[in-house]
Scaffold this motif. Sequence first.
Motif, PDB file in Angstrom:
ATOM      1  N   UNK A   1       0.833  -1.212   0.000  1.00  0.00           N
ATOM      2  CA  UNK A   1       0.000   0.000   0.000  1.00  0.00           C
ATOM      3  C   UNK A   1       0.866   1.260   0.000  1.00  0.00           C
ATOM      4  N   UNK A   2       0.256   2.371  -0.357  1.00  0.00           N
ATOM      5  CA  UNK A   2       0.999   3.627  -0.490  1.00  0.00           C
ATOM      6  C   UNK A   2       1.677   4.019   0.818  1.00  0.00           C
ATOM      7  N   UNK A   3       1.009   3.834   1.952  1.00  0.00           N
ATOM      8  CA  UNK A   3       1.598   4.253   3.230  1.00  0.00           C
ATOM      9  C   UNK A   3       2.912   3.527   3.523  1.00  0.00           C
ATOM     10  N   UNK A   4       3.042   2.312   2.977  1.00  0.00           N
ATOM     11  CA  UNK A   4       4.259   1.533   3.208  1.00  0.00           C
ATOM     12  C   UNK A   4       5.408   1.996   2.321  1.00  0.00           C
ATOM     13  N   UNK A   5       5.091   2.703   1.247  1.00  0.00           N
ATOM     14  CA  UNK A   5       6.129   3.179   0.328  1.00  0.00           C
ATOM     15  C   UNK A   5       6.700   4.526   0.755  1.00  0.00           C
ATOM     16  N   UNK A   6       5.959   5.229   1.601  1.00  0.00           N
ATOM     17  CA  UNK A   6       6.442   6.530   2.094  1.00  0.00           C
ATOM     18  C   UNK A   6       6.272   6.590   3.612  1.00  0.00           C
ATOM     19  N   UNK A   7       6.954   5.718   4.337  1.00  0.00           N
ATOM     20  CA  UNK A   7       6.795   5.702   5.799  1.00  0.00           C
ATOM     21  C   UNK A   7       7.461   6.907   6.450  1.00  0.00           C
ATOM     22  N   UNK A   8       7.135   7.123   7.725  1.00  0.00           N
ATOM     23  CA  UNK A   8       7.759   8.217   8.456  1.00  0.00           C
ATOM     24  C   UNK A   8       9.235   7.912   8.696  1.00  0.00           C
ATOM     25  N   UNK A   9       9.991   8.945   8.999  1.00  0.00           N
ATOM     26  CA  UNK A   9      11.426   8.767   9.240  1.00  0.00           C
ATOM     27  C   UNK A   9      11.689   7.890  10.460  1.00  0.00           C
ATOM     28  N   UNK A  10      10.720   7.817  11.348  1.00  0.00           N
ATOM     29  CA  UNK A  10      10.907   7.029  12.564  1.00  0.00           C
ATOM     30  C   UNK A  10      10.812   5.529  12.307  1.00  0.00           C
ATOM     31  N   UNK A  11      10.279   5.170  11.163  1.00  0.00           N
ATOM     32  CA  UNK A  11      10.074   3.752  10.869  1.00  0.00           C
ATOM     33  C   UNK A  11      11.424   3.041  10.715  1.00  0.00           C
ATOM     34  N   UNK A  12      11.622   1.978  11.478  1.00  0.00           N
ATOM     35  CA  UNK A  12      12.895   1.263  11.499  1.00  0.00           C
ATOM     36  C   UNK A  12      12.747  -0.069  10.772  1.00  0.00           C
ATOM     37  N   UNK A  13      13.339  -0.153   9.585  1.00  0.00           N
ATOM     38  CA  UNK A  13      13.195  -1.359   8.762  1.00  0.00           C
ATOM     39  C   UNK A  13      13.935  -2.579   9.326  1.00  0.00           C
ATOM     40  N   UNK A  14      14.848  -2.363  10.234  1.00  0.00           N
ATOM     41  CA  UNK A  14      15.595  -3.480  10.821  1.00  0.00           C
ATOM     42  C   UNK A  14      14.802  -4.206  11.911  1.00  0.00           C
ATOM     43  N   UNK A  15      13.609  -3.737  12.212  1.00  0.00           N
ATOM     44  CA  UNK A  15      12.785  -4.370  13.249  1.00  0.00           C
ATOM     45  C   UNK A  15      12.358  -5.758  12.805  1.00  0.00           C
TER      46      UNK A  15
ATOM     47  N   UNK B   1       4.835  -1.284  13.110  1.00  0.00           N
ATOM     48  CA  UNK B   1       3.869  -0.959  12.053  1.00  0.00           C
ATOM     49  C   UNK B   1       2.727  -0.107  12.598  1.00  0.00           C
ATOM     50  N   UNK B   2       2.209  -0.458  13.754  1.00  0.00           N
ATOM     51  CA  UNK B   2       1.093   0.307  14.327  1.00  0.00           C
ATOM     52  C   UNK B   2       1.499   1.751  14.599  1.00  0.00           C
ATOM     53  N   UNK B   3       2.688   1.934  15.134  1.00  0.00           N
ATOM     54  CA  UNK B   3       3.127   3.263  15.566  1.00  0.00           C
ATOM     55  C   UNK B   3       3.553   4.137  14.393  1.00  0.00           C
ATOM     56  N   UNK B   4       4.377   3.606  13.495  1.00  0.00           N
ATOM     57  CA  UNK B   4       5.030   4.460  12.500  1.00  0.00           C
ATOM     58  C   UNK B   4       4.464   4.337  11.094  1.00  0.00           C
ATOM     59  N   UNK B   5       3.573   3.383  10.863  1.00  0.00           N
ATOM     60  CA  UNK B   5       2.931   3.286   9.550  1.00  0.00           C
ATOM     61  C   UNK B   5       1.440   3.609   9.614  1.00  0.00           C
ATOM     62  N   UNK B   6       0.786   3.179  10.679  1.00  0.00           N
ATOM     63  CA  UNK B   6      -0.668   3.365  10.786  1.00  0.00           C
ATOM     64  C   UNK B   6      -1.050   4.489  11.745  1.00  0.00           C
ATOM     65  N   UNK B   7      -0.090   4.991  12.505  1.00  0.00           N
ATOM     66  CA  UNK B   7      -0.418   6.055  13.448  1.00  0.00           C
ATOM     67  C   UNK B   7      -1.501   5.641  14.430  1.00  0.00           C
ATOM     68  N   UNK B   8      -1.505   4.382  14.798  1.00  0.00           N
ATOM     69  CA  UNK B   8      -2.542   3.846  15.679  1.00  0.00           C
ATOM     70  C   UNK B   8      -2.118   4.014  17.137  1.00  0.00           C
ATOM     71  N   UNK B   9      -1.997   5.264  17.557  1.00  0.00           N
ATOM     72  CA  UNK B   9      -1.502   5.541  18.904  1.00  0.00           C
ATOM     73  C   UNK B   9      -2.426   4.985  19.976  1.00  0.00           C
ATOM     74  N   UNK B  10      -3.714   5.033  19.722  1.00  0.00           N
ATOM     75  CA  UNK B  10      -4.675   4.520  20.716  1.00  0.00           C
ATOM     76  C   UNK B  10      -4.418   3.044  20.999  1.00  0.00           C
ATOM     77  N   UNK B  11      -4.119   2.293  19.956  1.00  0.00           N
ATOM     78  CA  UNK B  11      -3.864   0.861  20.095  1.00  0.00           C
ATOM     79  C   UNK B  11      -2.489   0.611  20.715  1.00  0.00           C
ATOM     80  N   UNK B  12      -1.489   1.376  20.287  1.00  0.00           N
ATOM     81  CA  UNK B  12      -0.145   1.218  20.833  1.00  0.00           C
ATOM     82  C   UNK B  12      -0.141   1.514  22.328  1.00  0.00           C
ATOM     83  N   UNK B  13      -0.847   2.550  22.733  1.00  0.00           N
ATOM     84  CA  UNK B  13      -0.896   2.930  24.137  1.00  0.00           C
ATOM     85  C   UNK B  13      -1.523   1.826  24.980  1.00  0.00           C
ATOM     86  N   UNK B  14      -2.546   1.201  24.463  1.00  0.00           N
ATOM     87  CA  UNK B  14      -3.201   0.119  25.202  1.00  0.00           C
ATOM     88  C   UNK B  14      -2.277  -1.088  25.328  1.00  0.00           C
TER      89      UNK B  14
END
Length: 757
Positions: free
Chosen positions: A647-661, A724-737
């Motif tokens: 998907x498009x979001x995966x081709x332009x991830x945020x700078x925080x996204x760490x591919x070595x994870x 993926x949740x934090x730096x690709x989907x911006x799913x902070x609500x889920x990450x926090x839980x």
Amino acid sequence: MNRSYWIVALSLTLAALSLQCAGPRETARLVATPPLVTEAETTAVVRVQRVGKASWIGRDTVRSGRFDTGRLWTFEAPPLDYWEATYGFRPDSAWLTHARMGALRLVFESGRCSGAFVSLYGLVVTNHHCTWESLDLIDRPGEALLEEGFYAATLSEERRLPGLYAEQLLEARDVTAQIARGLEEIRDDVARERLRNRRLERLKQQLEAEVRSRDTTLHVEIVPLYYGARYTAYIWRRYYDVRLVMTPELRVGYFGGDYDNFTYPRYSLDISFLRIYGADGQPLKSPWYFRWNREGAQPGQLVFAIGHPGATRRHMTVSQLEFERDYTLPQRLRLLRRRAQILERYLHQQPDSADIYGLRSVYFALKNTIKATEGQLQGLRDPYLLARKQAAERALRDSMMANDSLRNRYGNVFAQLEALQRSKAAAAPQTAAFQFFGTSTLLSSHILLRALFGYAHDVMRRRGAFAARLAELRREALKIRNWPDSVEVGYITARLEELRDYLGPQHPSVQRLLGDRTPAEVARDLVARTALKDSAAFARLLQEGYLQSGDASVPVIEVLGPLYFTLGQQLDQFEARERFLNARLAALRFAVYGRTVPPDGTGTLRIADGRIEGYAYNGTQAPAFTTFYGMYDRFYSFRGRSGWSLPARWLTPSEAFERATPLNLVASTDISGGSSGSALIDQELRLVGVIFDSNLEGLAGSYIYMPDRGMRAVAVDSRGVLEALRDLYGADRLVLELTAGKLVSDEAEAETLMEMN
């Protein structure tokens, strides 16, 4: 042919419900427990020679492994001594209770998956592919959730999944004495089966009444273990309000598609998050959950898979496995491949319509089953596997012959099973002609399936069946969905061709069905004229009297119905006999090995131990972990080709996204179909992964468990999910839980809290 799914088989006396057979009560263990061994010590020394075009294995050089029958341990009999001797870890009752209560069984219309609580507030993790069917049901106009994914940015947006419920195992009771007492002394297979079924039903009703007097959400399931050498009553709490929180796009949830399915190294975000709600409409609070391990697991670390593995066949004799190899699996593959070809053609020609009918998920399910079946067949064609099974069988026979009591009681069971396989082989063409007929909405024409229900309903009504039973049959019948005409034509054509090919063109029933027409001509004519392709018309015919309706399908089912149920009677006799013999064989094995050997998978809760470890493959080494770098390598290597697109979001991830994870991992934990969504936990009851697949080497695991031969469970790494949740989907609500245990109502509040931390 498994007819147990549909209530037709229960309602008609011509085809009784198939249940695993009962066996005798537990006998005393007569042979000492095999010594504890490591996996390295189980490795067999194999001598392979070429004889003409065939490979021959010197079977006297093959040794069976102690865990060839698997490590799918029940929670009522965990192997504490073995765990302590092997890993230096002996969990206490509190640990085991937490592991049991944290696991869930997810039940939907066409199957089951596993899942697990991962927060105090009813949050559940499972696999993306376990929600495919549900996504088709909750799509709103303009949506395509399977393709586009879903995330509820607020608590109120979490969307209820119809037809899906979750079960949590509360209690297990040994009820062997109530069910199996005296059954072995009954010589008539049918009479024995009827008595066993009556006992099962009576005891189930008694236990249901008992537990529901305390809690109406409780449900009882009585399951034969060791093919009936033991019976256990499982008491489940059922949750009906299950809502979708998050699921990724199909392109990442099923990354690699059918090409990468059942392979490793793997790169897939095959996860979905659900939430269970209580009767008050609020998120369920449960203290039994697995904390999310942000650091993940390490190579060589002890882990446990907690889930609900489906049926395995590891206790089968060599003669039974040879029948599967020569008849069952090849016939099944032919049917599966033809149905998949029909759906593939429709998906290519009518992609938008296919999504309306939910046919894309049906096609994926078929392709998944085809690849799994191919792997099983390849395993059974491996002479080493059969030699190893034969070595185990020989060891069991030797133990039996060394003991007068066992020899006198069980000495003829192997010969009787071999004779039964010859009888089944003689009936194999008829069995293949009706394989999955009336038992599967994925593999049967829905028109013919409705016709079969209509036929059964009218026959039952004429015979004076109780109104409640007729109503139950109608409810099942009306669950069948409409399908496109062209798919119906393809499925009906395939079924008629199978009848012709397996029964022969001169068979009287084939002549009545086809006359001088081709199967395709008959199918097109039937679909053009029948009212059964419409659910409303079918409901009306069912109520008014289907067989007297004059519908175009009636002459067809009046040929197929009696033939199907007559064949069912014959197969029921085979199955009853085989269940009885399997139960005797299991009683022998239980007498020799006791609970040091776990039972086959039954779809009930199990705990399987293993380690995080790679394996040798293809002349190199498969790593214990893969990373996001590997996913992007696949994407660019195939230039976005179907199956490896992102998907498009995966081709332009945020700078925080760490591919070595780490994204995926493999473990030597034992799994089977139904294990999808199982929690992979560490000794601290923290979740380090979510199992979603087996590797190719593991597909033969239906018949034998050989981690020394590279059999592995494939899981999504807990670290990759968070990344993926934090730096690709911006799913902070889920990450926090997941990370802080906080339930917040919306994404804006979560972002504020994340910034503060």
